[in-house]
Design a protein around this motif. Structure first.
Motif, PDB file in Angstrom:
ATOM      1  N   GLN A  18      -3.744  -6.839  16.690  1.00 54.61           N
ATOM      2  CA  GLN A  18      -3.680  -6.902  15.200  1.00 54.61           C
ATOM      3  C   GLN A  18      -3.549  -5.377  15.400  1.00 54.61           C
ATOM      4  N   HIS A  19      -3.555  -4.674  15.988  1.00 54.41           N
ATOM      5  CA  HIS A  19      -3.399  -3.070  15.470  1.00 54.41           C
ATOM      6  C   HIS A  19      -2.060  -2.684  16.208  1.00 54.41           C
ATOM      7  N   TYR A  20      -1.423  -3.689  16.634  1.00 51.28           N
ATOM      8  CA  TYR A  20       0.053  -3.067  17.435  1.00 51.28           C
ATOM      9  C   TYR A  20       1.136  -3.748  16.454  1.00 51.28           C
TER      10      TYR A  20
ATOM     11  N   HIS B  94       0.735  -4.060  13.859  1.00 54.53           N
ATOM     12  CA  HIS B  94       0.337  -3.394  11.879  1.00 54.53           C
ATOM     13  C   HIS B  94       2.422  -2.227  12.131  1.00 54.53           C
ATOM     14  N   ASP B  95       2.692  -1.480  13.669  1.00 56.30           N
ATOM     15  CA  ASP B  95       3.271  -0.469  13.725  1.00 56.30           C
ATOM     16  C   ASP B  95       4.551  -1.418  14.180  1.00 56.30           C
TER      17      ASP B  95
END
Length: 333
Positions: A291-293, A295-296
């Motif tokens: 999920q964090h990746y 966003h990028d």
């Protein structure tokens, strides 16, 4: 003694510089001479030099003209000597430019740059790779080494061509291998698989012997030679036969989907990357990291742990220190 040193220095210069030096020296001499002969009409040395260059190059503006008999005689000598020398200089420069272009096309000119990529072998794979370099504006010069081609147009392919055997130290030095960043060695399609792999391993040995730090990517066709390629010094081994066999197998079960086209499109538009896990992602579930990746704009697909690649792990798998995350990102980034 000093005169001999200057003479040796002069005759060791390239012919273009020797001719340019001779032209300038001749014009300075005639310019100073006409200033001494007719100081009223040529009040400064620069005026005389200007007249000498204009007259010697046969431009003839006519703003300065010698009036005395001696001045006119000097002008005749300048036209005979300077005009011929300037014409010869221009012809030599033109001929040298054409010869350099011809030698560049035929792969006879050494590459002088650094941090470049060397491609060994001219085939469909290297052609497509060069095209991808262009499309994605890869900021690196490309040097091609091949012994089967007679010439390669720099204007059409934007590569520096070196003609010769990639196992030759002389040829590798012409490609400035000592300052190269990457070397990509493709299998020779004109040889059998066993012969192509043996040639690839020889190319790896020659490249590694000339640059111990360069990153070598090589194509190996048979499994039996994979370990030998690693021993020879290749950093990355690409098994094109295995890859194609896997695609063909996948296509058997995807009758309505062009699986090969999908994978090819992904490889063209996306870039596989690895990165050591950041501290703030340690001891988190893989789902959280994915999920964090996202966003990028990056697609997390797996990780490398203790040398083992884990693709599409369980979302509940927790990350550990020294994990390397594997993700896809757009080529343009």
């Amino acid at each position: 003694m000093i005169w001999n040193k200057w003479t040796q220095f002069y005759f060791h210069l390239p012919i273009f510089l020797r001719l340019l030096f001779s032209v300038c020296l001749l014009m300075l001499l005639f310019g100073y001479l006409i200033h001494i002969i007719e100081p009223n009409h040529f009040p400064t040395t620069f005026d005389g030099i200007w007249w000498a260059f204009v007259t010697g190059s046969t431009v003839g503006y006519g703003d300065y003209v010698p009036l005395s008999f001696v001045g006119k005689f000097v002008g005749i000598l300048l036209i005979l000597a300077g005009g011929g020398l300037v014409t010869f200089y221009m012809a030599t420069v033109s001929a040298g430019t054409i010869k350099h272009e011809k030698n560049l096309t035929e792969g006879k000119i050494s590459y002088k740059g650094s941090n470049h990529t060397i491609l060994i072998g001219w085939n469909e794979r290297t052609k497509q790779l060069i095209q991808m370099f262009k499309e994605h504006h890869l900021q690196t010069d490309t040097v091609l080494i091949d012994h089967t081609l007679n010439k390669v147009s720099y204007q059409n392919h934007r590569i520096h061509f070196i003609h010769g055997q990639p196992t030759s130290d002389e040829i590798l030095k012409k490609a400035n291998i000592e300052q190269a960043t990457f070397i990509i060695i493709t299998a020779d399609p004109s040889l059998t698989e066993e012969e192509a792999d043996r040639q690839t391993i020889l190319n790896i040995i020659a490249a590694r012997g000339n640059n111990s730090n360069v990153h070598i990517i090589s194509e190996i066709l048979t499994e039996v030679q994979r370990k030998n390629a690693i021993r020879a010094g290749s950093n990355v081994i690409l098994r094109s036969n295995n890859f194609m066999s896997s695609l063909l197998y996948q296509s058997l079960f995807q009758k309505d989907i062009q699986i090969i086209d999908i994978i090819a499109k992904t490889l063209e538009e996306q870039q596989f990357c690895t990165k050591l896990i950041d501290d703030h992602l340690l001891e988190h579930e893989f789902y959280y990291c994915a999920q964090h990746y996202l966003h990028d704009g990056k697609w997390l697909i797996g990780l490398i742990r203790e040398g083992e690649m884990i693709l599409h792990p369980s979302f509940s798998l927790k990350t550990q220190k020294d994990d390397k995350l594997i993700y896809l990102k757009a080529m343009a980034e």
